[in-house]
Enzyme design. Sequence first.
Site, short mmCIF file in Angstrom:
data_model
loop_
_atom_site.label_atom_id
_atom_site.label_comp_id
_atom_site.label_asym_id
_atom_site.label_seq_id
_atom_site.Cartn_x
_atom_site.Cartn_y
_atom_site.Cartn_z
N ILE A 17 1.01 -1.14 -0.07
CA ILE A 17 0.01 -0.13 -0.24
C ILE A 17 0.57 1.02 0.12
CG2 ILE A 17 -2.04 1.68 1.42
CD1 ILE A 17 -2.90 -1.33 2.66
N LEU A 41 13.14 -2.98 4.56
CA LEU A 41 12.68 -3.93 3.26
C LEU A 41 12.71 -5.13 4.33
CD1 LEU A 41 15.14 -2.19 1.27
CD2 LEU A 41 12.91 -2.12 1.29
N THR A 114 6.74 -4.74 15.28
CA THR A 114 6.97 -3.56 14.26
C THR A 114 5.75 -3.17 14.95
OG1 THR A 114 8.33 -4.64 12.92
CG2 THR A 114 6.41 -3.07 12.39
N TYR A 173 -2.08 -10.45 14.64
CA TYR A 173 -1.97 -9.22 13.44
C TYR A 173 -3.32 -8.43 14.28
CZ TYR A 173 -3.09 -6.35 9.85
OH TYR A 173 -3.25 -5.15 9.06
N SER A 174 -4.25 -8.53 13.87
CA SER A 174 -4.91 -7.76 14.20
C SER A 174 -5.16 -7.47 16.19
CB SER A 174 -6.81 -8.27 14.53
OG SER A 174 -6.98 -9.67 14.39
N LYS A 177 -2.21 -4.49 15.93
CA LYS A 177 -2.85 -3.63 15.35
C LYS A 177 -3.87 -2.53 15.94
CE LYS A 177 -2.09 -2.26 12.00
NZ LYS A 177 -0.77 -1.14 10.99
N ARG A 237 -14.69 -10.86 2.82
CA ARG A 237 -14.11 -9.67 3.01
C ARG A 237 -14.51 -9.03 2.17
NH1 ARG A 237 -13.28 -12.92 6.59
NH2 ARG A 237 -10.46 -13.02 6.67
N ASN A 272 -15.04 -15.98 -0.19
CA ASN A 272 -13.38 -16.12 -1.08
C ASN A 272 -13.87 -16.90 -2.24
OD1 ASN A 272 -12.42 -14.76 0.57
ND2 ASN A 272 -11.80 -16.08 2.41
N GLY A 306 -8.87 -19.76 14.57
CA GLY A 306 -9.35 -18.36 14.88
C GLY A 306 -9.43 -17.32 13.24
P1 NAD Z 1 2.67 -4.92 3.57
O1 NAD Z 1 3.35 -6.32 4.16
O2 NAD Z 1 3.15 -5.50 1.71
O3 NAD Z 1 4.76 -3.90 3.60
C1 NAD Z 1 5.09 -3.62 4.69
C2 NAD Z 1 6.02 -2.95 4.68
O4 NAD Z 1 6.74 -2.00 5.62
C3 NAD Z 1 7.10 -3.09 3.61
O5 NAD Z 1 7.53 -2.81 2.88
C4 NAD Z 1 8.31 -3.76 5.00
O6 NAD Z 1 9.81 -3.72 4.42
C5 NAD Z 1 7.80 -2.25 6.06
N1 NAD Z 1 8.60 -2.95 7.10
C6 NAD Z 1 8.45 -3.90 8.37
N2 NAD Z 1 8.52 -3.83 8.68
C7 NAD Z 1 9.02 -2.84 9.12
C8 NAD Z 1 9.74 -1.99 10.81
N3 NAD Z 1 9.67 -2.84 11.34
N4 NAD Z 1 9.83 -0.62 10.23
C9 NAD Z 1 10.43 -0.09 9.33
N5 NAD Z 1 9.37 -0.30 8.02
C10 NAD Z 1 8.70 -2.14 8.88
O7 NAD Z 1 1.76 -4.36 4.31
P2 NAD Z 1 0.74 -3.22 3.75
O8 NAD Z 1 -0.73 -4.65 3.20
O9 NAD Z 1 0.96 -2.70 2.58
O10 NAD Z 1 0.24 -2.85 4.69
C11 NAD Z 1 -0.01 -1.41 5.08
C12 NAD Z 1 -0.64 -1.14 6.29
O11 NAD Z 1 -2.34 -0.81 5.62
C13 NAD Z 1 -0.19 -1.92 7.18
O12 NAD Z 1 0.03 -1.35 8.49
C14 NAD Z 1 -1.36 -2.88 7.90
O13 NAD Z 1 -1.72 -3.33 8.71
C15 NAD Z 1 -2.38 -2.06 7.07
N6 NAD Z 1 -4.25 -1.91 6.32
C16 NAD Z 1 -3.18 -2.66 5.16
C17 NAD Z 1 -4.48 -3.47 4.48
C18 NAD Z 1 -3.98 -4.98 3.17
O14 NAD Z 1 -5.64 -5.17 2.88
N7 NAD Z 1 -3.12 -4.96 2.88
C19 NAD Z 1 -5.46 -3.44 4.82
C20 NAD Z 1 -5.98 -2.51 5.90
C21 NAD Z 1 -4.70 -2.02 6.53
P1 TYD Z 2 -5.78 -12.56 3.17
O1 TYD Z 2 -5.13 -12.57 1.43
O2 TYD Z 2 -4.68 -13.32 3.86
O3 TYD Z 2 -6.38 -11.07 3.78
P2 TYD Z 2 -7.12 -11.34 5.57
O4 TYD Z 2 -6.48 -12.49 6.16
O5 TYD Z 2 -6.13 -10.40 5.71
O6 TYD Z 2 -8.12 -10.70 5.26
O7 TYD Z 2 -6.91 -13.79 3.01
C1 TYD Z 2 -8.05 -13.59 2.58
C2 TYD Z 2 -9.08 -14.56 2.29
O8 TYD Z 2 -8.58 -15.73 2.30
C3 TYD Z 2 -9.23 -14.87 4.04
O9 TYD Z 2 -10.73 -15.43 4.15
C4 TYD Z 2 -8.16 -16.18 4.62
C5 TYD Z 2 -8.38 -16.75 3.12
N1 TYD Z 2 -7.20 -17.64 2.14
C6 TYD Z 2 -7.86 -18.76 1.66
O10 TYD Z 2 -8.72 -19.31 1.88
N2 TYD Z 2 -6.91 -19.34 1.07
C7 TYD Z 2 -5.83 -18.10 0.93
O11 TYD Z 2 -4.13 -18.64 0.47
C8 TYD Z 2 -4.78 -17.41 1.68
C9 TYD Z 2 -3.86 -16.62 1.38
C10 TYD Z 2 -5.75 -17.01 1.74
#
Ligand code: NAD
Ligand code: TYD
Length: 367
Positions: A17, A41, A114, A173-174, A177, A237, A272, A306
């Site tokens: 993101i 990184l 982190t 994770y949650s 956060k 989702r 899904n 979970g």
């Molecule tokens: P991602 O895992 O793709 O990227 C995370 C980035 O943070 C990476 O570039 C990693 O190198 C960097 N990072 C990790 N630990 C670090 C540290 N200790 N110091 C500095 N950099 C560090 O994650 P994303 O999917 O891009 O998510 C970004 C944010 O958005 C997160 O806070 C996540 O909780 C939130 N978010 C994600 C989603 C989603 O669907 N992916 C949805 C809602 C909120």
């Molecule tokens: P994911 O992309 O890991 O996001 P989140 O768990 O944060 O919602 O997973 C999205 C949904 O897809 C979640 O219900 C778990 C499911 N899932 C599978 O069924 N198979 C897979 O290989 C993965 C990665 C996720």
Amino acid sequence: MTRSLKNILVTGGAGFIGANFIHYVFNKTDFSGTIVNLDALTYCGNLESLADIEAQYGVSAGGKARYFFEKADICDRAAVDSILKKYNIDTIVHFAAESHVDRSILGPEAFAKTNVMGTFTLLDAAKNYWKAEDGTIPENFLFHHVSTDEVYGSLGETGYFCETTPYDPRSPYSASKASSDHMVMAYFHTFGLPITLSNCSNNYGPYQFPEKLIPLMILNIKGGKNLPVYGDGKNIRDWLFVEDHNSAVWTIMNKGTTGEKYNIGGENEWENIRLLEKLMEIVAGELKMNLDDVKKTIVHVKDRPGHDRRYAIDCTKLKTQLGWKQSVTFEEGLRATVKWYLSSTDWVNHVQSGEYTKWIDKNYSAR
Ligand code: NAD
Ligand code: TYD
């Protein structure tokens, strides 16, 4: 109120993101200031996602650079202190995190470090950096914290998460956060640190590490591999195109009320298994594969422990108070995402081979 944002620190800008956010701000807004990308990184930090930004706005582009990269860990207080000063930062947008639920089940410690301690370190550094001599923090500073709807827990068949829904996180994770969100709010109420906070639903789009559902399935379909569906596949989702998440974050950073939290969502719920069927259809169509053969590769595997059943976001506050709206339909966003993964062969191959971790040495070695 519209804020004046000049020198923005983006944490986690090499992630999914964050990298899209940096593209969005340079390519789709009239921002004329500087972006500093602070990223440790980790396995999913990938500077190849920003190669075009580096070429156009980075130090190597010549002229006055507007994009800078700093390899640093948000848990490293001395590094954070020094970066805030060095670039005269006035705005922080905090994306850096451990973000994958399955990894948090296998190894929760990195999430506590982190997401909890890293966010605390960043907040405390921001507070001390910005505190004026009289102890107050100037209004023109902003710390925007990017969070997830997963902090609210799991819904049944009906209902929506709104900003006042009590937190009820279920995975490491949650929970990490949720803890970071509380710390952000505590720094606002206790120390007056100007913050905004957003909780977003599941994102999809380019540059997402292929451990998450959508990119994993696109690449597995292409490669003829098994498509692992957790449990009965009926978990739900709410999906949002990453650029629309970032336009919401940008709107909140510019116009959001200090101390407020905003939900961001796609109003786009999918089971899904239904989503996978849609993806199979698009990918098979693009690659002229036999859809019946692709369907045979679905494998129902053991459920995630979970596993939250349903997420659904009510984002009325963001829409009515700040005027945000989505720019693409799910059909458009999903097709664009599939095309991106099928055509970005270098990016995909380098991620799959591990080659992407060498980009920094090749491109930053002269500095
Ligand atoms: P991602 O895992 O793709 O990227 C995370 C980035 O943070 C990476 O570039 C990693 O190198 C960097 N990072 C990790 N630990 C670090 C540290 N200790 N110091 C500095 N950099 C560090 O994650 P994303 O999917 O891009 O998510 C970004 C944010 O958005 C997160 O806070 C996540 O909780 C939130 N978010 C994600 C989603 C989603 O669907 N992916 C949805 C809602 C909120
Ligand atoms: P994911 O992309 O890991 O996001 P989140 O768990 O944060 O919602 O997973 C999205 C949904 O897809 C979640 O219900 C778990 C499911 N899932 C599978 O069924 N198979 C897979 O290989 C993965 C990665 C996720």
